[in-house]
Design an enzyme around this catalytic site. Sequence first.
Site, short mmCIF file in Angstrom:
data_model
loop_
_atom_site.label_atom_id
_atom_site.label_comp_id
_atom_site.label_asym_id
_atom_site.label_seq_id
_atom_site.Cartn_x
_atom_site.Cartn_y
_atom_site.Cartn_z
N LEU A 75 13.04 -13.24 -11.97
CA LEU A 75 13.74 -14.37 -12.59
C LEU A 75 12.86 -15.06 -13.62
O LEU A 75 11.64 -14.87 -13.64
CB LEU A 75 14.14 -15.35 -11.48
CG LEU A 75 15.14 -14.76 -10.46
CD1 LEU A 75 15.17 -15.57 -9.17
CD2 LEU A 75 16.53 -14.67 -11.09
N PRO A 76 13.45 -15.92 -14.49
CA PRO A 76 12.66 -16.49 -15.59
C PRO A 76 11.49 -17.38 -15.15
O PRO A 76 10.40 -17.24 -15.69
CB PRO A 76 13.69 -17.31 -16.37
CG PRO A 76 15.02 -16.69 -16.04
CD PRO A 76 14.89 -16.19 -14.63
N THR B 86 7.02 -14.08 -13.10
CA THR B 86 5.78 -14.81 -13.39
C THR B 86 6.09 -16.29 -13.26
O THR B 86 6.88 -16.82 -14.05
CB THR B 86 5.29 -14.51 -14.82
OG1 THR B 86 5.07 -13.11 -14.94
CG2 THR B 86 4.00 -15.26 -15.11
N LYS C 26 -2.57 -13.00 -12.35
CA LYS C 26 -1.77 -12.76 -13.56
C LYS C 26 -2.12 -13.79 -14.65
O LYS C 26 -2.35 -13.45 -15.81
CB LYS C 26 -0.29 -12.83 -13.18
CG LYS C 26 0.68 -13.06 -14.31
CD LYS C 26 1.20 -11.79 -14.91
CE LYS C 26 2.00 -12.08 -16.17
NZ LYS C 26 2.52 -10.92 -16.81
N LYS D 257 4.29 -19.03 -22.56
CA LYS D 257 4.71 -19.38 -21.19
C LYS D 257 3.53 -19.17 -20.22
O LYS D 257 3.23 -20.05 -19.41
CB LYS D 257 5.89 -18.49 -20.76
CG LYS D 257 6.24 -18.64 -19.29
CD LYS D 257 7.21 -17.60 -18.76
CE LYS D 257 7.24 -17.68 -17.23
NZ LYS D 257 8.13 -16.74 -16.60
P1 NAD Z 1 15.18 -12.05 -18.77
O1 NAD Z 1 15.58 -13.40 -19.23
O2 NAD Z 1 15.50 -10.86 -19.61
O3 NAD Z 1 15.78 -11.78 -17.29
C1 NAD Z 1 15.94 -12.76 -16.30
C2 NAD Z 1 17.30 -12.53 -15.67
O4 NAD Z 1 17.46 -13.47 -14.59
C3 NAD Z 1 18.47 -12.77 -16.62
O5 NAD Z 1 19.28 -11.61 -16.67
C4 NAD Z 1 19.21 -13.98 -16.03
O6 NAD Z 1 20.60 -13.93 -16.21
C5 NAD Z 1 18.83 -13.85 -14.57
N1 NAD Z 1 18.97 -15.09 -13.81
C6 NAD Z 1 18.52 -16.34 -14.13
N2 NAD Z 1 18.82 -17.21 -13.15
C7 NAD Z 1 19.47 -16.50 -12.18
C8 NAD Z 1 20.03 -16.83 -10.92
N3 NAD Z 1 20.00 -18.08 -10.46
N4 NAD Z 1 20.63 -15.85 -10.22
C9 NAD Z 1 20.67 -14.59 -10.67
N5 NAD Z 1 20.17 -14.20 -11.87
C10 NAD Z 1 19.57 -15.16 -12.60
O7 NAD Z 1 13.59 -12.13 -18.49
P2 NAD Z 1 12.57 -10.90 -18.34
O8 NAD Z 1 11.94 -10.60 -19.66
O9 NAD Z 1 13.22 -9.83 -17.55
O10 NAD Z 1 11.43 -11.61 -17.46
C11 NAD Z 1 11.58 -11.84 -16.06
C12 NAD Z 1 10.25 -12.31 -15.51
O11 NAD Z 1 9.24 -11.33 -15.77
C13 NAD Z 1 9.75 -13.62 -16.14
O12 NAD Z 1 9.17 -14.40 -15.13
C14 NAD Z 1 8.71 -13.13 -17.15
O13 NAD Z 1 7.72 -14.10 -17.43
C15 NAD Z 1 8.14 -11.92 -16.45
N6 NAD Z 1 7.53 -10.91 -17.34
C16 NAD Z 1 8.18 -10.51 -18.46
C17 NAD Z 1 7.58 -9.55 -19.28
C18 NAD Z 1 8.27 -9.08 -20.53
O14 NAD Z 1 7.62 -8.39 -21.34
N7 NAD Z 1 9.55 -9.37 -20.75
C19 NAD Z 1 6.34 -9.00 -18.93
C20 NAD Z 1 5.72 -9.41 -17.75
C21 NAD Z 1 6.34 -10.36 -16.94
#
Ligand code: NAD
Length: 294
Positions: A66-67, A95, A170, A245
């Site tokens: 999740l975000p 994260t 991390k 972030k």
């Molecule tokens: P994203 O926004 O693409 O995905 C998050 C998903 O969570 C979305 O599809 C959203 O609809 C869903 N969501 C939000 N609230 C919700 C709820 N209450 N119930 C169900 N679903 C819900 O983000 P991402 O890029 O996939 O990143 C996710 C996590 O991974 C974050 O914490 C980010 O910091 C971490 N991260 C991302 C990357 C990257 O390169 N994108 C790399 C390492 C870590």
Amino acid sequence: MTSTIGFIGLGNMGGGMAANLLKNGYAVRAFDLSEDALRRAVEAGATACASAAEAAAGVDAVVTMLPAGAHVESVYSDAVFGAAAPGTLFLDCSTIDVATARRVIDAAEARGFAMVDAPVSGGIAAAAGGTLTFMAGGSDQAFARAQPILSAMGKAVIHAGAAGNGQAAKICNNMLLGATMVATCEAFAMAQKLGLDPQTFYDISSVSSGQSWSMTSYCPVPGVGPQSPSDNDYQGGFAVALMLKDLKLATQAAAQAGASVPMGNAAEALYQLLANRGEGERDFSVMMKLLQGN
Ligand code: NAD
């Protein structure tokens, strides 16, 4: 018997991770607030659920991606804790801030559940390719149960210690990355002003004491070093917004722990400047342009 995973949060990262669980023989019950994200998970072979509680009911383990901390806390408190069967293992791969990670794990343990925080290193391509690195915090027993599930989504799984230590590892790593990228860009920009060719400076520094991953694996100067986002006008890669972030999480944790992080603070301010310039979606090595004065 097939292990079943409830997967909540199937965005850029979670979508690829759930697909790798499916490829490795797990059944996946998926939930996301976004219909598009849910549809893509179903196309990969997951079963769609109508709520987070439905995804968490009757499964062996729940994975969340999740975000931010507020989403994680509310999904577990409002849905997962009440719906999961006794003995269900929880893995939060988002994260988030260390304090929230520890609070949610404490709350899970108080209800008799085992839980790990297991954030990842690696971006969307690594999530899709199953080559993420997981750094996990939690008890030895919880980690032992989480390891095979994490291994199905990544190439390396490391136990970082007690609950919250995955998040701590991390943000310390990414703070170091943010600071070395700024320093590398600064050195290249200065070298150029002093009349040094960037390739020549790379050839010297990459085999000298100034060498770092930011220089030799992810060089911020186009045409220098191995292929990297700088060669593609800083598109793709690791977005400025995500680096910002992580730096905010790092400086916030440092303030709470009483740690001095002057380099982390400087990196945060510089990445904030880049975001304010409208560069939030570009790769974080676009710092090069800011420090070149472009
Ligand atoms: P994203 O926004 O693409 O995905 C998050 C998903 O969570 C979305 O599809 C959203 O609809 C869903 N969501 C939000 N609230 C919700 C709820 N209450 N119930 C169900 N679903 C819900 O983000 P991402 O890029 O996939 O990143 C996710 C996590 O991974 C974050 O914490 C980010 O910091 C971490 N991260 C991302 C990357 C990257 O390169 N994108 C790399 C390492 C870590």
